[in-house]
Design an enzyme around this catalytic site. Structure first.
Site, mmCIF file in Angstrom:
data_model
loop_
_atom_site.group_PDB
_atom_site.id
_atom_site.type_symbol
_atom_site.label_atom_id
_atom_site.label_comp_id
_atom_site.label_asym_id
_atom_site.label_seq_id
_atom_site.Cartn_x
_atom_site.Cartn_y
_atom_site.Cartn_z
ATOM 1 N N TYR A 1 33.754 37.506 29.967
ATOM 2 C CA TYR A 1 34.435 37.883 31.214
ATOM 3 C C TYR A 1 33.470 38.576 32.177
ATOM 4 O O TYR A 1 33.382 38.242 33.363
ATOM 5 C CB TYR A 1 35.610 38.796 30.856
ATOM 6 N N THR B 1 48.565 45.553 34.976
ATOM 7 C CA THR B 1 49.207 44.239 34.862
ATOM 8 C C THR B 1 49.508 43.978 33.381
ATOM 9 O O THR B 1 48.836 44.524 32.499
ATOM 10 C CB THR B 1 48.300 43.115 35.414
ATOM 11 N N MET C 1 42.466 25.760 37.620
ATOM 12 C CA MET C 1 41.166 25.976 38.268
ATOM 13 C C MET C 1 40.002 25.612 37.347
ATOM 14 O O MET C 1 38.845 25.805 37.712
ATOM 15 C CB MET C 1 41.050 27.429 38.732
ATOM 16 N N LYS D 1 32.060 37.784 36.165
ATOM 17 C CA LYS D 1 32.239 38.705 37.292
ATOM 18 C C LYS D 1 30.884 39.109 37.894
ATOM 19 O O LYS D 1 30.777 39.283 39.101
ATOM 20 C CB LYS D 1 33.042 39.937 36.859
HETATM 21 N N1 LIG Z 1 44.298 44.069 35.513
HETATM 22 C C1 LIG Z 1 43.117 44.709 35.435
HETATM 23 O O1 LIG Z 1 42.965 45.732 34.752
HETATM 24 C C2 LIG Z 1 41.973 44.203 36.235
HETATM 25 C C3 LIG Z 1 41.981 42.996 36.893
HETATM 26 N N2 LIG Z 1 40.887 42.591 37.604
HETATM 27 C C4 LIG Z 1 40.876 41.308 38.301
HETATM 28 O O2 LIG Z 1 42.043 41.183 39.097
HETATM 29 C C5 LIG Z 1 42.423 39.811 39.173
HETATM 30 C C6 LIG Z 1 43.877 39.668 38.768
HETATM 31 O O3 LIG Z 1 44.030 40.183 37.469
HETATM 32 P P1 LIG Z 1 45.473 40.355 36.814
HETATM 33 O O4 LIG Z 1 46.491 40.384 37.866
HETATM 34 O O5 LIG Z 1 45.381 41.448 35.841
HETATM 35 O O6 LIG Z 1 45.566 38.985 36.007
HETATM 36 P P2 LIG Z 1 46.851 38.246 35.409
HETATM 37 O O7 LIG Z 1 46.454 37.789 34.045
HETATM 38 O O8 LIG Z 1 48.077 39.047 35.566
HETATM 39 O O9 LIG Z 1 46.999 36.981 36.374
HETATM 40 C C7 LIG Z 1 46.056 35.970 36.346
HETATM 41 C C8 LIG Z 1 46.501 34.870 37.299
HETATM 42 O O10 LIG Z 1 45.580 33.781 37.203
HETATM 43 C C9 LIG Z 1 46.313 32.587 36.891
HETATM 44 N N3 LIG Z 1 45.511 31.719 36.040
HETATM 45 C C10 LIG Z 1 45.148 31.928 34.744
HETATM 46 N N4 LIG Z 1 44.438 30.878 34.295
HETATM 47 C C11 LIG Z 1 44.362 30.002 35.311
HETATM 48 C C12 LIG Z 1 43.787 28.708 35.436
HETATM 49 N N5 LIG Z 1 43.149 28.106 34.430
HETATM 50 N N6 LIG Z 1 43.888 28.060 36.640
HETATM 51 C C13 LIG Z 1 44.551 28.650 37.665
HETATM 52 N N7 LIG Z 1 45.125 29.867 37.600
HETATM 53 C C14 LIG Z 1 45.034 30.526 36.428
HETATM 54 C C15 LIG Z 1 47.580 33.079 36.194
HETATM 55 O O11 LIG Z 1 48.666 32.188 36.328
HETATM 56 P P3 LIG Z 1 49.006 30.976 35.348
HETATM 57 O O12 LIG Z 1 48.902 31.482 33.960
HETATM 58 O O13 LIG Z 1 50.361 30.603 35.799
HETATM 59 O O14 LIG Z 1 48.008 29.925 35.675
HETATM 60 C C16 LIG Z 1 47.883 34.328 36.991
HETATM 61 O O15 LIG Z 1 48.557 34.012 38.166
HETATM 62 C C17 LIG Z 1 41.457 39.045 38.267
HETATM 63 O O16 LIG Z 1 40.428 38.478 39.036
HETATM 64 C C18 LIG Z 1 40.917 40.132 37.343
HETATM 65 O O17 LIG Z 1 39.642 39.817 36.866
HETATM 66 C C19 LIG Z 1 39.772 43.350 37.685
HETATM 67 C C20 LIG Z 1 39.699 44.548 37.042
HETATM 68 C C21 LIG Z 1 40.799 45.075 36.285
HETATM 69 C C1 LIG Z 2 37.518 49.818 30.576
HETATM 70 C C2 LIG Z 2 37.101 49.397 31.939
HETATM 71 C C3 LIG Z 2 36.890 50.551 32.901
HETATM 72 C C4 LIG Z 2 36.317 51.774 32.300
HETATM 73 C C5 LIG Z 2 37.362 52.817 32.224
HETATM 74 O O1 LIG Z 2 37.389 53.469 31.186
HETATM 75 O O2 LIG Z 2 38.114 53.015 33.183
HETATM 76 C C6 LIG Z 2 38.119 48.429 32.542
HETATM 77 C C7 LIG Z 2 37.688 48.087 33.959
HETATM 78 C C8 LIG Z 2 38.071 46.654 34.167
HETATM 79 C C9 LIG Z 2 38.864 46.249 32.984
HETATM 80 C C10 LIG Z 2 38.988 44.785 32.569
HETATM 81 C C11 LIG Z 2 39.172 43.860 33.658
HETATM 82 O O3 LIG Z 2 38.374 43.733 34.514
HETATM 83 C C12 LIG Z 2 40.349 42.940 33.566
HETATM 84 C C13 LIG Z 2 40.318 42.191 32.325
HETATM 85 C C14 LIG Z 2 41.597 41.393 32.463
HETATM 86 C C15 LIG Z 2 41.902 40.650 31.253
HETATM 87 O O4 LIG Z 2 43.132 39.956 31.448
HETATM 88 C C16 LIG Z 2 41.965 41.557 30.028
HETATM 89 C C17 LIG Z 2 41.474 42.959 30.240
HETATM 90 C C18 LIG Z 2 40.239 43.127 31.067
HETATM 91 C C19 LIG Z 2 39.058 42.672 30.234
HETATM 92 C C20 LIG Z 2 40.054 44.622 31.493
HETATM 93 C C21 LIG Z 2 39.719 45.563 30.336
HETATM 94 C C22 LIG Z 2 39.419 47.009 30.773
HETATM 95 C C23 LIG Z 2 38.346 47.087 31.820
HETATM 96 C C24 LIG Z 2 37.036 46.580 31.232
#
Ligand SMILES: NC(=O)C1=CN([C@@H]2O[C@H](COP(=O)(O)OP(=O)(O)OC[C@H]3O[C@@H](n4cnc5c(N)ncnc54)[C@H](OP(=O)(O)O)[C@@H]3O)[C@@H](O)[C@H]2O)C=CC1
Ligand SMILES: C[C@H](CCC(=O)O)[C@H]1CC[C@H]2[C@@H]3C(=O)C[C@@H]4C[C@H](O)CC[C@]4(C)[C@H]3CC[C@]12C
Length: 293
Positions: free
Chosen positions: A183, A220, A93, A187
């Site tokens: 990051y 995750t 992407m 968002k």
């Molecule tokens: N986990 C958390 O605590 C939180 C998550 N979120 C949001 O939730 C969503 C999912 O997060 P989470 O499941 O933790 O993320 P993951 O890191 O587990 O998954 C990220 C996904 O994005 C894909 N990806 C990464 N880089 C690229 C790229 N350059 N092009 C296309 N695809 C890409 C990865 O696959 P691949 O490497 O195969 O490309 C993977 O499928 C995100 O939008 C995140 O910001 C929000 C708040 C908290």
């Molecule tokens: C710490 C934050 C919430 C406050 C709390 O104490 O509950 C978290 C809320 C969202 C998280 C981040 C997020 O959005 C996903 C990112 C995914 C990346 O792969 C790495 C980690 C994150 C930066 C993650 C970190 C914690 C929060 C900021």
């Protein structure tokens, strides 16, 4: 009589409002049966779990991410779980042309689109801002610009189906805590763009919903790896989170706050007493473990 009117009419209003909102709130998995859905970032984490839920509900899923081998496994599992169809397109992407290509695939193989779930996120770090401007640019391309590009390409199909756009964002896109500067910026950009676009669709009477998902810490692999040495709280389960995102999209909600009481109360505290929120957040961090460059 006057007093009766004063009591009866507002009470009737309340009952009607309650009925209206509770009826709107009834989610049924059948709502997704046969629907054509794109899920980005579907190779791992929350995106992978959303693919499995949609498969159980009988949707046609078109999945995307970079890692082909993982996507193959997710597609296989989706078919086992009952997806009406399951396919993937792999690519990055970082490339806007790829984002547009994925949407064209939906047109070509599914003949249209009912729901666009924008969920992928590029790798970043949890630590002091290191001054790397190129990293910020790259992250904006992956986490923000590609969302805009896919939405722009998908809107004609979504208008046709009166479909939905689901944007996965974060607490870090509403409240800027430390250690997530690049990051968090991507968002916040999503909120600005999609909340404005939502208003324009309403003004133009276009029946395409936009749901912005504000997520707290979810269990995750990538999130736990990035922050568990600094944030001791137990993360919320990705399976439940994925289901709540689909439910909010199907119900055409404006925003999802998950996990609900925690995120809701933090947003409230941010408006009422932002400094207090900052210090509460910081006091829960293990600052001695934060990466410094
Ligand atoms: N986990 C958390 O605590 C939180 C998550 N979120 C949001 O939730 C969503 C999912 O997060 P989470 O499941 O933790 O993320 P993951 O890191 O587990 O998954 C990220 C996904 O994005 C894909 N990806 C990464 N880089 C690229 C790229 N350059 N092009 C296309 N695809 C890409 C990865 O696959 P691949 O490497 O195969 O490309 C993977 O499928 C995100 O939008 C995140 O910001 C929000 C708040 C908290
Ligand atoms: C710490 C934050 C919430 C406050 C709390 O104490 O509950 C978290 C809320 C969202 C998280 C981040 C997020 O959005 C996903 C990112 C995914 C990346 O792969 C790495 C980690 C994150 C930066 C993650 C970190 C914690 C929060 C900021």
């Amino acid at each position: 009589m006057g007093r009766l009117k004063k009591i009866l009419i507002p009470s009737l209003g309340l009952v009607l409002a309650f009925w209206f909102y509770s009826a709107r709130d009834t989610f049924k998995p059948e709502m997704l049966r046969g629907k054509r859905v794109i899920v980005t970032g579907a190779s791992t984490g929350i995106g992978e779990q959303m693919a499995y839920h949609l498969a159980r509900m009988g949707s046609h899923v078109l999945l995307t991410a970079r890692t082909e081998a993982r996507l193959q496994n997710v597609v296989r599992r989706c078919l086992e779980l009952g997806a009406a169809s399951a396919r993937f397109v792999s690519g990055t992407m970082e490339d806007t042309a790829f984002a547009q290509h994925v949407v064209r695939e939906a047109q070509a193989v599914l003949g249209g689109l009912d729901m666009l779930i924008l969920n992928h996120v590029g790798a970043s770090y949890f630590g002091f801002f290191d001054g790397d401007v190129e990293h910020v640019r790259k992250l904006l391309e992956i986490n923000f610009l590609s969302y805009v590009a896919m939405t722009t390409s998908a809107l004609p199909m979504l208008k046709e189906s009166e479909g939905s756009i689901v944007v996965v964002s974060s607490m870090a896109g509403k409240i800027a805590g430390p250690f997530t500067a690049p990051y968090s910026a991507t968002k916040f950009a999503l909120d600005g763009f999609f909340s404005s676009l939502r208003q324009e669709l309403i003004i133009d009477k276009v029946n395409v919903s936009i749901t912005l998902c504000i997520l707290g810490y979810i269990n995750t692999e990538s999130a736990v790896r990035a922050v568990s040495h600094v944030i001791p709280q137990t993360p919320a389960p990705k399976e439940e989170c994925a289901l709540e995102i689909i439910r909010a999209g199907a119900l055409r909600r404006r925003e999802l706050h998950y996990p609900s009481p925690a995120v809701g109360s933090m947003l409230l505290l941010r408006s009422l007493a932002p400094e207090l929120l900052d210090s509460l957040l910081l006091s829960s961090y293990r600052l001695e473990n934060v990466r410094r460059t």
